[in-house]
Design a protein around this motif. Structure first.
Motif, PDB file in Angstrom:
ATOM      1  N   ALA A 166      90.760  57.675  16.848  1.00 29.87           N
ATOM      2  CA  ALA A 166      89.413  58.087  17.225  1.00 29.87           C
ATOM      3  C   ALA A 166      89.467  58.472  19.089  1.00 29.87           C
ATOM      4  O   ALA A 166      90.456  57.987  19.577  1.00 29.87           O
ATOM      5  CB  ALA A 166      88.357  56.839  17.097  1.00 29.87           C
ATOM      6  N   THR A 167      88.601  59.501  19.208  1.00 28.95           N
ATOM      7  CA  THR A 167      88.512  59.728  20.603  1.00 28.95           C
ATOM      8  C   THR A 167      87.259  60.440  21.050  1.00 28.95           C
ATOM      9  O   THR A 167      86.487  60.631  19.978  1.00 28.95           O
ATOM     10  CB  THR A 167      89.520  60.988  20.835  1.00 28.95           C
ATOM     11  N   SER A 186      98.640  53.216   5.157  1.00 26.08           N
ATOM     12  CA  SER A 186      97.205  53.290   4.423  1.00 26.08           C
ATOM     13  C   SER A 186      96.534  52.138   4.257  1.00 26.08           C
ATOM     14  O   SER A 186      95.341  52.237   4.023  1.00 26.08           O
ATOM     15  CB  SER A 186      97.625  53.631   2.894  1.00 26.08           C
ATOM     16  N   ALA A 187      96.989  50.989   4.674  1.00 28.34           N
ATOM     17  CA  ALA A 187      96.261  49.724   4.765  1.00 28.34           C
ATOM     18  C   ALA A 187      96.000  49.335   6.007  1.00 28.34           C
ATOM     19  O   ALA A 187      95.697  48.250   6.398  1.00 28.34           O
ATOM     20  CB  ALA A 187      97.193  48.473   3.950  1.00 28.34           C
ATOM     21  N   ASP A 188      96.189  50.357   6.954  1.00 28.99           N
ATOM     22  CA  ASP A 188      95.591  49.947   8.264  1.00 28.99           C
ATOM     23  C   ASP A 188      94.027  49.658   8.518  1.00 28.99           C
ATOM     24  O   ASP A 188      93.172  50.385   8.554  1.00 28.99           O
ATOM     25  CB  ASP A 188      95.980  51.026   9.307  1.00 28.99           C
ATOM     26  N   SER A 192      89.686  53.410  10.445  1.00 25.90           N
ATOM     27  CA  SER A 192      88.741  53.961   9.343  1.00 25.90           C
ATOM     28  C   SER A 192      89.278  55.209   8.675  1.00 25.90           C
ATOM     29  O   SER A 192      89.952  56.111   9.220  1.00 25.90           O
ATOM     30  CB  SER A 192      87.251  53.913   9.745  1.00 25.90           C
ATOM     31  N   ALA A 193      88.801  55.373   7.655  1.00 26.62           N
ATOM     32  CA  ALA A 193      88.984  56.474   6.717  1.00 26.62           C
ATOM     33  C   ALA A 193      88.442  57.719   7.365  1.00 26.62           C
ATOM     34  O   ALA A 193      88.819  58.928   7.461  1.00 26.62           O
ATOM     35  CB  ALA A 193      88.346  56.342   5.379  1.00 26.62           C
ATOM     36  N   ALA A 197      89.756  61.305   8.662  1.00 27.09           N
ATOM     37  CA  ALA A 197      89.184  62.659   8.283  1.00 27.09           C
ATOM     38  C   ALA A 197      88.892  63.340   9.606  1.00 27.09           C
ATOM     39  O   ALA A 197      89.211  64.610   9.547  1.00 27.09           O
ATOM     40  CB  ALA A 197      88.038  62.415   7.377  1.00 27.09           C
ATOM     41  N   GLU A 198      88.302  62.741  10.612  1.00 28.94           N
ATOM     42  CA  GLU A 198      87.845  63.533  11.622  1.00 28.94           C
ATOM     43  C   GLU A 198      89.245  63.880  12.641  1.00 28.94           C
ATOM     44  O   GLU A 198      89.078  65.091  13.069  1.00 28.94           O
ATOM     45  CB  GLU A 198      87.236  62.550  12.709  1.00 28.94           C
ATOM     46  N   LEU A 199      90.179  63.101  12.572  1.00 23.56           N
ATOM     47  CA  LEU A 199      91.686  63.610  13.294  1.00 23.56           C
ATOM     48  C   LEU A 199      92.000  64.928  12.530  1.00 23.56           C
ATOM     49  O   LEU A 199      92.464  65.612  13.040  1.00 23.56           O
ATOM     50  CB  LEU A 199      92.571  62.518  13.304  1.00 23.56           C
TER      51      LEU A 199
END
Length: 261
Positions: A166-167, A186-188, A192-193, A197-199
């Motif tokens: 996130a940023t 994938s289990a981090d 978040s999902a 998606a945003e990255l």
């Protein structure tokens, strides 16, 4: 014939004595913060070689970050584990780690200055080919190297391992100069999902040379063999040998391609 044999034996002896050299180097950020870098290189290699900056997890400049600098040196790079907290500070307490990270990342310009101070130090080492530089980062360090790419810091490539994605400042179109590789579990539970998606959307909009690898079943901290002990302190992290080895191989291919240009 005898002299050729003697020369070969001497060369073999010199190679046997060669090893990874390391040293701690003090340096200073633009704001006057005293920092400590951990530098590593293979003295069996002659001449200059590409340089790679290592940015530590939120725990600070600890033995794990230093071990990755040595690993990179073993691959033939000039490697520097940099200090984002000051005076080589590190901890094993999650509350302290959170406090250190928040203080270091509160001012984006100051964080960039500390990163750049480390880059400058790496450039100054006689083994470093200053025109060929990359950076890798873990956890908080993954966010740092992604942010540097977002801001157009001139690097050949950056690699984020289980990094925060996130940023608050998205990359503008054309701003990302470095190649980008993200190795994500994938289990981090700490990412978040939506962050993923945003990255992905951000990198596409920016026109970045970008790769995202989703490692099945891997949790946050999957590269760190010592991660499991932090579960007792309420941190959802775990080492994953398969993900660690796969992501390291991905990084090697990525750096080979980035430095070949």
């Amino acid at each position: 014939m005898r002299y050729r044999l003697l020369g070969a034996l001497m060369a073999a002896s010199a190679l046997a004595q060669a090893e990874i050299q390391t040293q701690e180097i003090p340096y200073t950020a633009a704001d006057g913060t005293k920092l400590v870098g951990y530098y590593a290189y293979d003295d069996a290699i002659e001449g200059k070689r590409p340089g790679v900056v290592v940015v530590h997890e939120w725990w600070g400049l600890n033995d794990y970050a230093k071990s990755r600098a040595r690993d990179l040196a073993g691959l033939g790079y000039s490697a520097l584990a940099i200090d984002m907290y000051g005076e080589g500070k590190n901890t094993e307490h999650p509350k302290d780690a959170m406090s250190f990270m928040q203080a270091a990342m509160a001012d984006a310009d100051a964080a960039k200055a500390r990163f750049n101070a480390g880059v400058d130090l790496l450039k100054q080492q006689e083994q470093t080919e200053a025109a060929k530089l990359a950076a890798i980062g873990y956890c908080m360090g993954g966010k740092v190297v992604l942010d540097m790419a977002r801001q157009g810091v001139p690097l050949e490539g950056v690699v984020s391992f289980h990094g925060a994605l996130a940023t608050q400042t998205r990359a503008a179109p054309g701003s990302v100069k470095a190649r980008v590789l993200v190795e994500h579990g994938s289990a981090d539970s700490m990412v978040s999902a939506d962050d993923v998606a945003e990255l992905n959307a951000e990198m596409v909009r920016a026109g970045a040379d970008y790769q995202f690898v989703n490692l099945p079943g891997a949790k946050h901290g999957f590269t760190n063999p010592g991660a499991d002990r932090f579960q007792e302190k309420g941190v959802d992290v775990a080492y994953n040998k398969e993900a660690d080895e796969r992501s390291w191989k991905d990084m090697q291919r990525f750096l080979d391609e980035a430095f070949a240009q």
